[in-house]
Motif scaffolding. Structure first.
Motif, PDB file in Angstrom:
ATOM      1  N   SER A  97       4.320 -31.893 -24.985  1.00  0.00           N
ATOM      2  CA  SER A  97       3.904 -30.762 -25.074  1.00  0.00           C
ATOM      3  C   SER A  97       2.517 -30.380 -25.408  1.00  0.00           C
ATOM      4  O   SER A  97       1.954 -29.356 -24.937  1.00  0.00           O
ATOM      5  N   LEU A  98       1.999 -30.906 -26.241  1.00  0.00           N
ATOM      6  CA  LEU A  98       0.461 -30.767 -26.861  1.00  0.00           C
ATOM      7  C   LEU A  98      -0.259 -31.311 -25.762  1.00  0.00           C
ATOM      8  O   LEU A  98      -1.093 -30.355 -25.556  1.00  0.00           O
ATOM      9  N   LEU A 100       6.911 -34.129 -28.424  1.00  0.00           N
ATOM     10  CA  LEU A 100       5.843 -33.768 -28.815  1.00  0.00           C
ATOM     11  C   LEU A 100       4.558 -33.760 -28.231  1.00  0.00           C
ATOM     12  O   LEU A 100       3.646 -32.979 -27.978  1.00  0.00           O
ATOM     13  N   ASN A 126      10.243 -28.521 -26.482  1.00  0.00           N
ATOM     14  CA  ASN A 126       9.935 -29.996 -26.008  1.00  0.00           C
ATOM     15  C   ASN A 126      10.514 -31.036 -27.182  1.00  0.00           C
ATOM     16  O   ASN A 126      10.966 -32.027 -26.334  1.00  0.00           O
ATOM     17  N   CYS A 127      10.489 -30.970 -28.244  1.00  0.00           N
ATOM     18  CA  CYS A 127      10.722 -31.908 -29.122  1.00  0.00           C
ATOM     19  C   CYS A 127      12.208 -32.292 -29.324  1.00  0.00           C
ATOM     20  O   CYS A 127      12.820 -33.165 -29.197  1.00  0.00           O
ATOM     21  N   VAL A 161       9.230 -37.719 -30.440  1.00  0.00           N
ATOM     22  CA  VAL A 161       7.765 -37.604 -30.480  1.00  0.00           C
ATOM     23  C   VAL A 161       7.175 -37.813 -29.175  1.00  0.00           C
ATOM     24  O   VAL A 161       6.082 -37.317 -28.862  1.00  0.00           O
ATOM     25  N   ILE A 195       6.316 -26.161 -28.062  1.00  0.00           N
ATOM     26  CA  ILE A 195       6.416 -27.430 -28.738  1.00  0.00           C
ATOM     27  C   ILE A 195       7.994 -27.679 -29.306  1.00  0.00           C
ATOM     28  O   ILE A 195       8.319 -28.745 -29.337  1.00  0.00           O
TER      29      ILE A 195
END
Length: 240
Positions: free
Chosen positions: A175-176, A172, A200-201, A169, A197
């Motif tokens: 990256s967002l 997430l 990155n997760c 998370v 994304i």
């Protein structure tokens, strides 16, 4: 006259003792024996000086890792981007380590936010190419996402799964934030964004989740975390 008096005194003493036993407060153990549900323990949210000290040590150590990673990240990122655009997110997990590690060890609400934010502040102070929004603000955002998983489970579930999910998370969220704030203008549904994304997760789950969990276990086994429930839980098992 003396015999009846003694008999009456014994009866009075027995009655008083029985009354005390009846009115004595029941413990969780006796409640379970009597079929009464014991009250659930509340999460102790109060920070002790040792909590602040250890969270600060984790934050400073992580901030140094962030800064050193800033110095070397260009070459591996370029290599991964050359393979698949967006794949550089596979190494972003090194920027997410502070939050999951701090919350796993300290186990107090706010530990992940504190460690990631202070780590980002140190990274900014040492100087890097990302600036204020890419260091301090990004650290705050990542800390919030690291904390989110443990907040959902009411800070009562501590295992490799929650650590891994926290790292995922965090990846997430990181990256967002990066895509929205630092790389605005990209096509939200484009291949690069989706790949970044996902990468990155994965990186968050493996590096800042699983890897930090086993780092915590190694530290706890040494006895260095004896002032924490997280450390005693591991050390006691090893000592048996």
């Amino acid at each position: 006259m003396s015999a009846p008096t003694q008999h009456t005194t014994r009866n009075s003493t027995s009655t008083a003792t029985a009354a005390k036993e009846t009115t004595a407060p029941s413990t969780p153990a006796t409640q379970r024996l009597q079929g009464v549900a014991a009250p659930k323990r509340r999460t102790n949210a109060r920070w002790r000086p040792i909590d602040i000290t250890v969270a600060s040590v984790i934050a400073v150590a992580s901030g140094l890792v962030f800064w050193m990673f800033d110095l070397v990240v260009t070459a591996p990122s370029a290599f991964l981007e050359g393979l698949v655009p967006g794949l550089s997110g596979l190494i972003s997990g090194f920027w997410y380590i502070a939050g999951p590690l701090a919350i796993i060890i300290v186990r107090k609400p706010g530990a992940a936010i504190y460690a990631e934010t202070i780590g980002g502040l140190l990274e900014l102070a040492l100087g890097n190419q990302w600036g204020f929004s890419g260091s301090l603000v990004a650290g705050l955002v990542q800390g919030v996402f690291s904390e989110l998983v443990f907040a959902i489970v009411m800070y009562r579930m501590w295992n490799a799964w929650t650590a891994t999910l926290s790292g995922l998370v965090t990846g997430l969220g990181g990256s967002l934030y990066s895509l929205i704030v630092l790389q605005s203008g990209l096509n939200a549904g484009g291949t690069y964004v989706v790949t970044n994304i996902i990468a990155n997760c994965i990186s968050g789950a493996v590096i800042s989740g699983i890897l930090m969990w086993y780092l915590y276990i190694a530290i706890a086994k040494s006895g260095a975390l004896s002032h924490f429930a997280s450390g005693r839980m591991v050390f006691d098992k090893v000592s048996r």
